[in-house]
Design a protein around this motif. Structure first.
Motif, PDB file in Angstrom:
ATOM      1  N   THR A  95       0.838  -1.202   0.000  1.00  0.00           N
ATOM      2  CA  THR A  95       0.000   0.000   0.000  1.00  0.00           C
ATOM      3  C   THR A  95       0.871   1.250   0.000  1.00  0.00           C
ATOM      4  O   THR A  95       0.634   2.192  -0.766  1.00  0.00           O
ATOM      5  CB  THR A  95      -0.943   0.005   1.220  1.00  0.00           C
ATOM      6  OG1 THR A  95      -1.786  -1.146   1.142  1.00  0.00           O
ATOM      7  CG2 THR A  95      -1.770   1.271   1.290  1.00  0.00           C
ATOM      8  N   GLN A 106       2.494   1.622  -3.399  1.00  0.00           N
ATOM      9  CA  GLN A 106       1.510   2.034  -4.400  1.00  0.00           C
ATOM     10  C   GLN A 106       1.282   3.544  -4.321  1.00  0.00           C
ATOM     11  O   GLN A 106       1.198   4.221  -5.356  1.00  0.00           O
ATOM     12  CB  GLN A 106       0.190   1.280  -4.195  1.00  0.00           C
ATOM     13  CG  GLN A 106      -0.844   1.557  -5.260  1.00  0.00           C
ATOM     14  CD  GLN A 106      -0.480   0.985  -6.620  1.00  0.00           C
ATOM     15  OE1 GLN A 106       0.055  -0.109  -6.710  1.00  0.00           O
ATOM     16  NE2 GLN A 106      -0.763   1.732  -7.671  1.00  0.00           N
ATOM     17  N   GLU A 124       2.191   6.115  -7.451  1.00  0.00           N
ATOM     18  CA  GLU A 124       1.192   7.003  -8.039  1.00  0.00           C
ATOM     19  C   GLU A 124       1.663   8.447  -8.122  1.00  0.00           C
ATOM     20  O   GLU A 124       1.127   9.230  -8.912  1.00  0.00           O
ATOM     21  CB  GLU A 124      -0.121   6.912  -7.253  1.00  0.00           C
ATOM     22  CG  GLU A 124      -0.810   5.570  -7.436  1.00  0.00           C
ATOM     23  CD  GLU A 124      -1.965   5.321  -6.480  1.00  0.00           C
ATOM     24  OE1 GLU A 124      -2.247   6.203  -5.617  1.00  0.00           O
ATOM     25  OE2 GLU A 124      -2.573   4.240  -6.571  1.00  0.00           O
ATOM     26  N   TYR A 173       3.921  -2.217  -9.869  1.00  0.00           N
ATOM     27  CA  TYR A 173       2.823  -1.561  -9.151  1.00  0.00           C
ATOM     28  C   TYR A 173       1.757  -1.009 -10.089  1.00  0.00           C
ATOM     29  O   TYR A 173       0.831  -0.359  -9.647  1.00  0.00           O
ATOM     30  CB  TYR A 173       3.379  -0.441  -8.253  1.00  0.00           C
ATOM     31  CG  TYR A 173       4.276  -1.005  -7.193  1.00  0.00           C
ATOM     32  CD1 TYR A 173       3.742  -1.488  -6.015  1.00  0.00           C
ATOM     33  CD2 TYR A 173       5.645  -1.125  -7.397  1.00  0.00           C
ATOM     34  CE1 TYR A 173       4.551  -2.067  -5.049  1.00  0.00           C
ATOM     35  CE2 TYR A 173       6.455  -1.698  -6.443  1.00  0.00           C
ATOM     36  CZ  TYR A 173       5.905  -2.166  -5.275  1.00  0.00           C
ATOM     37  OH  TYR A 173       6.708  -2.747  -4.325  1.00  0.00           O
ATOM     38  N   ASN A 174       1.870  -1.273 -11.370  1.00  0.00           N
ATOM     39  CA  ASN A 174       0.920  -0.739 -12.340  1.00  0.00           C
ATOM     40  C   ASN A 174      -0.162  -1.759 -12.690  1.00  0.00           C
ATOM     41  O   ASN A 174      -0.520  -1.939 -13.836  1.00  0.00           O
ATOM     42  CB  ASN A 174       1.647  -0.271 -13.602  1.00  0.00           C
ATOM     43  CG  ASN A 174       2.452  -1.377 -14.257  1.00  0.00           C
ATOM     44  OD1 ASN A 174       2.707  -2.414 -13.659  1.00  0.00           O
ATOM     45  ND2 ASN A 174       2.864  -1.154 -15.487  1.00  0.00           N
ATOM     46  N   ASN A 175      -0.685  -2.426 -11.673  1.00  0.00           N
ATOM     47  CA  ASN A 175      -1.769  -3.389 -11.873  1.00  0.00           C
ATOM     48  C   ASN A 175      -2.728  -3.287 -10.690  1.00  0.00           C
ATOM     49  O   ASN A 175      -2.468  -2.576  -9.726  1.00  0.00           O
ATOM     50  CB  ASN A 175      -1.212  -4.809 -12.031  1.00  0.00           C
ATOM     51  CG  ASN A 175      -0.413  -5.261 -10.820  1.00  0.00           C
ATOM     52  OD1 ASN A 175      -0.905  -5.250  -9.694  1.00  0.00           O
ATOM     53  ND2 ASN A 175       0.827  -5.659 -11.038  1.00  0.00           N
ATOM     54  N   THR A 176      -3.831  -3.997 -10.776  1.00  0.00           N
ATOM     55  CA  THR A 176      -4.843  -3.923  -9.721  1.00  0.00           C
ATOM     56  C   THR A 176      -4.861  -5.166  -8.832  1.00  0.00           C
ATOM     57  O   THR A 176      -5.760  -5.324  -8.020  1.00  0.00           O
ATOM     58  CB  THR A 176      -6.251  -3.724 -10.337  1.00  0.00           C
ATOM     59  OG1 THR A 176      -6.515  -4.817 -11.217  1.00  0.00           O
ATOM     60  CG2 THR A 176      -6.340  -2.398 -11.080  1.00  0.00           C
ATOM     61  N   ASP A 177      -3.877  -6.033  -8.972  1.00  0.00           N
ATOM     62  CA  ASP A 177      -3.821  -7.247  -8.167  1.00  0.00           C
ATOM     63  C   ASP A 177      -3.600  -6.909  -6.694  1.00  0.00           C
ATOM     64  O   ASP A 177      -2.983  -5.898  -6.360  1.00  0.00           O
ATOM     65  CB  ASP A 177      -2.660  -8.147  -8.611  1.00  0.00           C
ATOM     66  CG  ASP A 177      -2.788  -8.586 -10.059  1.00  0.00           C
ATOM     67  OD1 ASP A 177      -3.887  -8.449 -10.633  1.00  0.00           O
ATOM     68  OD2 ASP A 177      -1.782  -9.052 -10.613  1.00  0.00           O
ATOM     69  N   LYS A 211       1.225  -7.462  -5.533  1.00  0.00           N
ATOM     70  CA  LYS A 211       1.950  -6.750  -6.580  1.00  0.00           C
ATOM     71  C   LYS A 211       3.329  -6.446  -6.068  1.00  0.00           C
ATOM     72  O   LYS A 211       3.794  -7.074  -5.128  1.00  0.00           O
ATOM     73  CB  LYS A 211       1.196  -5.498  -7.024  1.00  0.00           C
ATOM     74  CG  LYS A 211       0.823  -4.547  -5.909  1.00  0.00           C
ATOM     75  CD  LYS A 211       0.089  -3.323  -6.393  1.00  0.00           C
ATOM     76  CE  LYS A 211      -1.386  -3.568  -6.508  1.00  0.00           C
ATOM     77  NZ  LYS A 211      -2.159  -2.414  -6.907  1.00  0.00           N
TER      78      LYS A 211
END
Length: 174
Positions: free
Chosen positions: A16, A19, A23, A51-55, A58
């Motif tokens: 988290t 991420q 961003e 980190y460019n995914n929604t899993d 990550k």
């Protein structure tokens, strides 16, 4: 050059936090052997992991288990600041090596047992007690080796994570 390594038990908030940092960066894809990540040219910062995914899982969890030799070569041969988290790269061997060639900052995220259990249930992950105990031992060994230079943080809310993310970004800008 600077290197910041973030460790902690599974579900302590590492991904988290990363991420939130990801961003705020302006990155392009980074690929070096088995190593993957994101590179911000303006900050000369390599954020390692995906980190460019929604899993749910990550970051460095998406890297090959055989990534370490590639990571160490990358750290030695590239004149870039590094930022990473997670079990794959957050090892005593790697941190000892990095400490010799970077201004190394180590952050360990802590959390209460009750909150960790809640987060594991929320994520519906199936990590065994043996796996988690192994991670705790690994972190204890790193704390012992780097006792005076470890920063411990407990992230109880997304706001706590945002504050630490901002602190980390500002550290690279100094």
């Amino acid at each position: 050059m600077k290197c910041l390594a973030i460790g902690g038990l599974p579900a302590s908030g590492k991904t988290t936090l990363m991420q939130l940092i990801y961003e705020r960066l302006n990155t392009t894809a980074l690929k070096f052997g088995l190593l993957r990540g994101h590179y911000d040219k303006n900050k000369n910062l390599a954020l390692l992991g995906l980190y460019n995914n929604t899993d749910i899982f990550k970051g460095t969890d998406k890297l090959s288990m055989a990534v370490n030799p590639h990571f160490l070569i990358y750290a030695e041969k590239n004149n870039r600041n590094l930022l990473f988290e997670g079990d794959r790269l957050f090892t005593l061997k790697n941190l000892t090596h990095l400490n010799a060639i970077y201004k190394l900052r180590i952050i360990i995220l802590n959390q209460t047992d009750i909150e960790l259990k809640r987060r594991h249930n929320e994520r519906n992950d199936k990590q065994s007690d043996k796996f988690i105990k192994g991670r705790a031992t690994k972190i204890a060994n790193i704390k012992k080796a780097f006792n005076n230079s470890i920063e411990n943080h407990t992230l109880n809310s997304i706001e706590d994570s945002k504050v630490l993310a901002n602190n980390i970004i500002l550290w690279y800008e100094k």
